[in-house]
Each structure stands twice: as structure tokens, then as C-alpha cells.
Design a protein around this motif. Sequence first.
Motif, PDB file in Angstrom:
ATOM      1  N   GLU A  95       8.366  24.980  -2.542  1.00 52.23           N
ATOM      2  CA  GLU A  95       8.667  26.034  -3.501  1.00 52.23           C
ATOM      3  C   GLU A  95      10.155  25.996  -3.833  1.00 52.23           C
ATOM      4  O   GLU A  95      10.975  25.651  -2.984  1.00 52.23           O
ATOM      5  N   ILE A  96      10.481  26.360  -5.069  1.00 60.53           N
ATOM      6  CA  ILE A  96      11.865  26.443  -5.538  1.00 60.53           C
ATOM      7  C   ILE A  96      12.199  27.905  -5.774  1.00 60.53           C
ATOM      8  O   ILE A  96      11.365  28.684  -6.231  1.00 60.53           O
ATOM      9  N   PHE A  97      13.446  28.236  -5.463  1.00 58.98           N
ATOM     10  CA  PHE A  97      13.942  29.598  -5.634  1.00 58.98           C
ATOM     11  C   PHE A  97      14.570  29.731  -7.015  1.00 58.98           C
ATOM     12  O   PHE A  97      15.496  28.999  -7.356  1.00 58.98           O
ATOM     13  N   LEU A  98      14.053  30.649  -7.825  1.00 63.17           N
ATOM     14  CA  LEU A  98      14.576  30.881  -9.170  1.00 63.17           C
ATOM     15  C   LEU A  98      14.978  32.346  -9.333  1.00 63.17           C
ATOM     16  O   LEU A  98      14.515  33.211  -8.593  1.00 63.17           O
TER      17      LEU A  98
ATOM     18  N   VAL B  98      16.639  23.695 -16.996  1.00 61.85           N
ATOM     19  CA  VAL B  98      16.093  24.320 -15.783  1.00 61.85           C
ATOM     20  C   VAL B  98      14.823  23.598 -15.351  1.00 61.85           C
ATOM     21  O   VAL B  98      14.674  23.214 -14.188  1.00 61.85           O
ATOM     22  N   GLY B  99      13.911  23.382 -16.272  1.00 61.94           N
ATOM     23  CA  GLY B  99      12.671  22.682 -15.955  1.00 61.94           C
ATOM     24  C   GLY B  99      12.910  21.254 -15.489  1.00 61.94           C
ATOM     25  O   GLY B  99      12.281  20.783 -14.542  1.00 61.94           O
ATOM     26  N   GLU B 100      13.854  20.562 -16.140  1.00 58.79           N
ATOM     27  CA  GLU B 100      14.156  19.176 -15.763  1.00 58.79           C
ATOM     28  C   GLU B 100      14.770  19.094 -14.368  1.00 58.79           C
ATOM     29  O   GLU B 100      14.408  18.224 -13.576  1.00 58.79           O
ATOM     30  N   ILE B 101      15.701  19.998 -14.054  1.00 59.38           N
ATOM     31  CA  ILE B 101      16.335  20.000 -12.734  1.00 59.38           C
ATOM     32  C   ILE B 101      15.300  20.355 -11.664  1.00 59.38           C
ATOM     33  O   ILE B 101      15.275  19.740 -10.591  1.00 59.38           O
ATOM     34  N   CYS B 102      14.438  21.327 -11.943  1.00 60.39           N
ATOM     35  CA  CYS B 102      13.385  21.696 -10.977  1.00 60.39           C
ATOM     36  C   CYS B 102      12.454  20.513 -10.705  1.00 60.39           C
ATOM     37  O   CYS B 102      12.095  20.254  -9.559  1.00 60.39           O
ATOM     38  N   GLU B 103      12.094  19.801 -11.756  1.00 59.00           N
ATOM     39  CA  GLU B 103      11.216  18.639 -11.598  1.00 59.00           C
ATOM     40  C   GLU B 103      11.871  17.589 -10.697  1.00 59.00           C
ATOM     41  O   GLU B 103      11.227  17.032  -9.804  1.00 59.00           O
ATOM     42  N   LYS B 104      13.153  17.331 -10.894  1.00 52.50           N
ATOM     43  CA  LYS B 104      13.874  16.371 -10.043  1.00 52.50           C
ATOM     44  C   LYS B 104      13.919  16.864  -8.601  1.00 52.50           C
ATOM     45  O   LYS B 104      13.797  16.067  -7.675  1.00 52.50           O
TER      46      LYS B 104
ATOM     47  N   GLN C  95       3.611  26.661 -10.642  1.00 47.71           N
ATOM     48  CA  GLN C  95       4.104  27.932 -11.169  1.00 47.71           C
ATOM     49  C   GLN C  95       5.357  27.742 -12.012  1.00 47.71           C
ATOM     50  O   GLN C  95       5.503  28.364 -13.066  1.00 47.71           O
ATOM     51  N   VAL C  96       6.262  26.878 -11.557  1.00 50.29           N
ATOM     52  CA  VAL C  96       7.504  26.628 -12.295  1.00 50.29           C
ATOM     53  C   VAL C  96       7.187  26.107 -13.693  1.00 50.29           C
ATOM     54  O   VAL C  96       7.829  26.495 -14.669  1.00 50.29           O
ATOM     55  N   LYS C  97       6.183  25.257 -13.806  1.00 51.62           N
ATOM     56  CA  LYS C  97       5.808  24.700 -15.110  1.00 51.62           C
ATOM     57  C   LYS C  97       5.307  25.769 -16.071  1.00 51.62           C
ATOM     58  O   LYS C  97       5.381  25.603 -17.283  1.00 51.62           O
ATOM     59  N   CYS C  98       4.803  26.886 -15.543  1.00 54.24           N
ATOM     60  CA  CYS C  98       4.259  27.962 -16.382  1.00 54.24           C
ATOM     61  C   CYS C  98       5.282  29.024 -16.759  1.00 54.24           C
ATOM     62  O   CYS C  98       5.021  29.856 -17.627  1.00 54.24           O
ATOM     63  N   LEU C  99       6.438  29.021 -16.112  1.00 54.90           N
ATOM     64  CA  LEU C  99       7.448  30.044 -16.366  1.00 54.90           C
ATOM     65  C   LEU C  99       8.228  29.750 -17.642  1.00 54.90           C
ATOM     66  O   LEU C  99       8.396  28.603 -18.037  1.00 54.90           O
TER      67      LEU C  99
END
Length: 148
Positions: free
Chosen positions: A20-23, A138-144, A127-131
Motif C-alpha cells: 500500500e502507498i500513503f497518499l 502522482v500516478g506515474e510515481i506511485c506506479e514506479k 485503489q491508487v489507479k481509481c483515485l
Amino acid sequence: MEEVLSAGVVMLRETTGEREIFLMQRQYFKKGKATPLGWELPKGRVEKGETREEAAVRELEEETGLTDTDPEQLKLLDHVSYTLQQDGVEKRKTVVFFIGYAKKDPTFDLTKRETGTHSVGWYTEAQVKCLHHRNKTVGEICEKAFRF
């Protein structure tokens, strides 16, 4: 052109076999009404005398209340550079992102959290992909970070 250096940290944790990632989500006020913005990663300007890692941890604590992160445990993840206009001045901003790993039950001190922070939370990759992200970075960094 003025150069601006910022640093942020992508916090990961593993629960029940899933990462999980903290956002965080900020809010802005217009005519006394709070409106949430898109989800983003904690980050901010590197202050004079600070290392990039120290700035990333300080910003994480200031913006979210997450208090038990060690700057020496961070690993470089990526950086993003872009040009922006601020107060009529063109600036070149570079944001360095680090990755950190949280304890299973990290410590939060919500009294340290900035008032502009609306929500914080841990999110799986699905979940991150749906936010709704504040921007595509933000999405690119989370994916990495999920692949790190």
C-alpha cells in the motif's frame, strides 16, 4: 531562471501480502467553503542546510502527521522537473522523490498536520489507479514505487 528544489517521500507498507502507498488530499477554501483537491504525495521545498532526505521527512510529517520515518532509510526513487510561473517569475522546479517503508502500524501525530490537509490514507495499487490524482505525475510515481 530561478531553480527550486523540492523533495517528497513515497511511503510503502505491506499488509496481508499486499503493498500500500500513503497518499494525502489537500483542500482549498473559497468563500469559506472547503473543497478537496486530487490525491497527491507529500513534498515540499528543501530548506537551507537540509539534505533532500531530511526535507522529504519534514514535509511528510508537516503535511500528514506521519512521524516515525528515518531519513537515512530512504532510497532514491525518481525525480521530476518542470517549469512554472509564480508571482510573474518563471521558475524551474525539480522534485526528488524517495521511497520509504513504514512500520506495520506507523505513528501519526495529527496535531502536527497542516490545516490544508483534508485526508490521508493507505491505498493498494488497484485503489491508487481509481483515485483522482492532483496531476499525472502522482500516478506515474506511485506506479514506479509499486515496482521498486
